[in-house]
Motif scaffolding. Sequence first.
Motif: not given
Length: 311
Positions: A90-91, A119, A137-138, A140-141, A143
Amino acid sequence: MKRHSWMYIAFGVLWLSLVLAVASMGQAWRGKGRVKGVVTDTEGKPLEGVTVRLWHVESEAGFETKTNKKGEWTAAFIRGGQWNIDFELPGYVTRKITVALKELGPNEEIRIQLQKAPTAAPAVPPELLDKVDEGNRLFSEGKYAEALAVFEKLVQDYPNARVLHFNIGNCYAQMGQFDKAIQHYEMSMEAHPNKDEVWIAIGSAHLQLRQFDKAVQALEHVSLEKIEDPNLLYDLGNAYFAANQLDKAIPAFERAVQLKADFTDALYMLGTAYIGKGEKAKAREVLQKYLQYDSTSDRAKEVQLMLRSLK
């Protein structure tokens, strides 16, 4: 009663045989081979928790493992042949490779760098920034589906915010849906203030789909100096090399080595390309540099033979 007992036993044996047969089909990738690798970011820092998905092409079966704190992973008891290997975290931008592995004898260590996924959404109307921040934010998490829903709702409600198609493309890319990613990257092109970033994203997605001609067409819109991912440059160089365009392959490999001096794969291909061009002095210089970073592997032995032939 005895006859019924034997029937139950026979049925049980048959059922167990079927279960074992299905299980063995799911592990058709098993053999006697072994391969290991390391995953880092573009600064060389090890990445923990990277999902490494291995798929044996011939048997159409595979498995997955994860990297440890040192970014290391190992796959043991594998068959020889062609393997597709994906690296996901992720990310970060997912990386896909295809390698030929040996069942008997040592395999070269696979060293992979993952690039941070973009992002931020540039040039977004001020009234949308809070929602965009939520989507980022989602993302980077990790999701991605939830982030995708946020960005798609924004584009639906504010059709003029076409730049957000770039964020949607990033979500689809992280979810492995590269065809959809390309569509949305292209939709963001007109509104995006950084066209180079869009072309790089499109080219990278085409490479993930192994659409090398289309990847080259996209990346030729960008000067090599604007590409900061050595892995992307290496893949671009290989695409040129496969098309026998050595004059274009060499600068791509050189740029990859400039960004990552110990990138042995790029050094090897750069030396090979120089040999193809008949530039023996440059080939010797590059291959000698290769041996500074790798002097013991099977490929190192091949490089030593190449150097002897260049004398």
